[in-house]
Design an enzyme around this catalytic site. Structure first.
Site, PDB file in Angstrom:
ATOM      1  CG  ASN A  24      16.165  58.274  12.062  1.00 23.10           C
ATOM      2  OD1 ASN A  24      16.756  58.879  11.319  1.00 23.10           O
ATOM      3  ND2 ASN A  24      15.246  57.377  12.070  1.00 23.10           N
ATOM      4  CD  GLU A  75      13.874  57.876   8.581  1.00 25.14           C
ATOM      5  OE1 GLU A  75      13.574  58.218   9.611  1.00 25.14           O
ATOM      6  OE2 GLU A  75      13.341  58.175   7.516  1.00 25.14           O
ATOM      7  CG  ASP A  82      13.790  55.449  14.809  1.00 24.27           C
ATOM      8  OD1 ASP A  82      12.871  55.023  15.765  1.00 24.27           O
ATOM      9  OD2 ASP A  82      13.413  55.996  13.966  1.00 24.27           O
ATOM     10  CG  ASN A 119       9.542  54.450  14.337  1.00 22.64           C
ATOM     11  OD1 ASN A 119       9.458  55.712  14.519  1.00 22.64           O
ATOM     12  ND2 ASN A 119      10.005  53.998  13.147  1.00 22.64           N
ATOM     13  CG  ASP A 179      16.088  57.265  18.390  1.00 24.09           C
ATOM     14  OD1 ASP A 179      16.240  56.432  17.216  1.00 24.09           O
ATOM     15  OD2 ASP A 179      15.328  58.226  18.353  1.00 24.09           O
ATOM     16  CG  ASP A 188      13.088  63.999  12.495  1.00 22.20           C
ATOM     17  OD1 ASP A 188      14.188  63.055  12.237  1.00 22.20           O
ATOM     18  OD2 ASP A 188      12.126  63.614  11.749  1.00 22.20           O
ATOM     19  CG  HIS A 189      15.229  60.447  15.219  1.00 22.64           C
ATOM     20  ND1 HIS A 189      14.788  59.377  16.027  1.00 22.64           N
ATOM     21  CD2 HIS A 189      14.530  60.493  14.171  1.00 22.64           C
ATOM     22  CE1 HIS A 189      13.658  58.900  15.292  1.00 22.64           C
ATOM     23  NE2 HIS A 189      13.595  59.434  14.080  1.00 22.64           N
TER      24      HIS A 189
END
Length: 260
Positions: free
Chosen positions: A7, A34, A150, A152, A221, A250-251
């Site tokens: 991501n 994203e 991802d 989530n 992930d 941030d990933h």
DNA sequence: ATGTCACCTGCGAGGTGA
């Protein structure tokens, strides 16, 4: 072959970072989530210059997924079946010919689902139900495939630095974990967990509150494998290094090796 | 910790999403 998921949190903000990582990691196939870009805004030419074929399913401002592949695409499918009214770009599939036959790579950006008292949480659970239906169909082909992305979803308490802090979050709610478990129970293998059993191996650290410095991370992930792909799994590792670079996502990437 | 980051509109700074 090396298959990665990452991501990237915006291709416009991350182009240099992504180029640097591709140059050193050199995956055969990279699944991005994203991208936060429409199809025309994704710089496919830049990746084509370094040897990748590119398939994009974009959206203005939010979401968006893209697959980069050194192998040519035999087929591309955009959008998760099951709801013609769903306008969010979170799903793309590519099919590739390999020496042993064919490999299908599915790239997903599963809905976040927060806040849980909004319509976003039922949308997440319904999306997972649609994903399960698609996976059932793919399993019937009895071919190797990988669902990378991802999710989530924090699968277990071992996958979060502080389970108590996340218990009411859409990423860790019992309904979310149960639905994820149903998906895995169809017969999929978590590539990372097939290779590593140590707890607290994370793929995401929030930008806020010094989460990276304190290692306050979560593992969301994942690469889930069909039985035919699991038979060919060689390795799977988290590459946490890019989280410490300038202007990070941030990933971080998760990379697996498949014998084909 | 009300903590940060990216993108949108549209030209400044607030709204949305994560």
């Amino acid at each position: 072959m090396k298959i990665a998921t990452w991501n990237i949190n915006g291709i416009k903000a991350r182009l240099e970072t992504v180029q640097t990582w591709l140059g050193s990691a050199s995956p055969d196939i990279a699944c991005f989530q994203e991208i936060k870009s429409v199809d025309e805004g994704f710089p496919a030419e830049i990746f084509e210059e370094i040897g990748y074929n590119v398939a994009v399913h974009g959206q203005k401002g939010f979401n968006g997924v893209a697959i980069l592949s050194k192998l040519p695409f035999d087929e591309v499918i955009r959008g998760l079946p099951g709801d013609p009214d769903d306008a969010q770009s979170r799903y793309i599939e590519g099919v590739f010919s390999v020496p042993s036959g064919v490999v299908r790579v599915v790239d997903i950006y599963l809905p976040n689902g927060n806040p849980t008292d909004s319509e976003k949480f039922p949308y997440k659970l319904a999306w997972m139900e649609r994903l399960k239906a698609r996976v059932k169909e793919l399993l019937s082909y009895e071919e190797p495939f990988v669902i990378a992305g991802d999710y989530n979803v924090i699968p277990t308490p071992e996958d979060v630095y502080d389970p108590a802090a996340w218990i009411s979050d859409a990423l860790f709610r019992p309904e979310t974990r149960a639905q994820y478990q149903k998906l895995v129970n169809l017969g999929l293998t978590d590539a990372f967990r097939a290779c590593h059993d140590e707890p607290h191996q994370f793929t995401f650290w929030d930008y806020q509150a010094g989460a990276w410095q304190k290692n306050h991370g979560i593992r969301i992930d994942h690469l889930l494998l069909s039985p035919q792909a699991a038979d060919r799994l060689v390795s799977c590792d988290i590459d946490a290094e890019p989280r410490g670079w300038e202007k990070p996502s941030d990933h971080v990437p998760v990379v697996m090796e498949l014998a084909v």
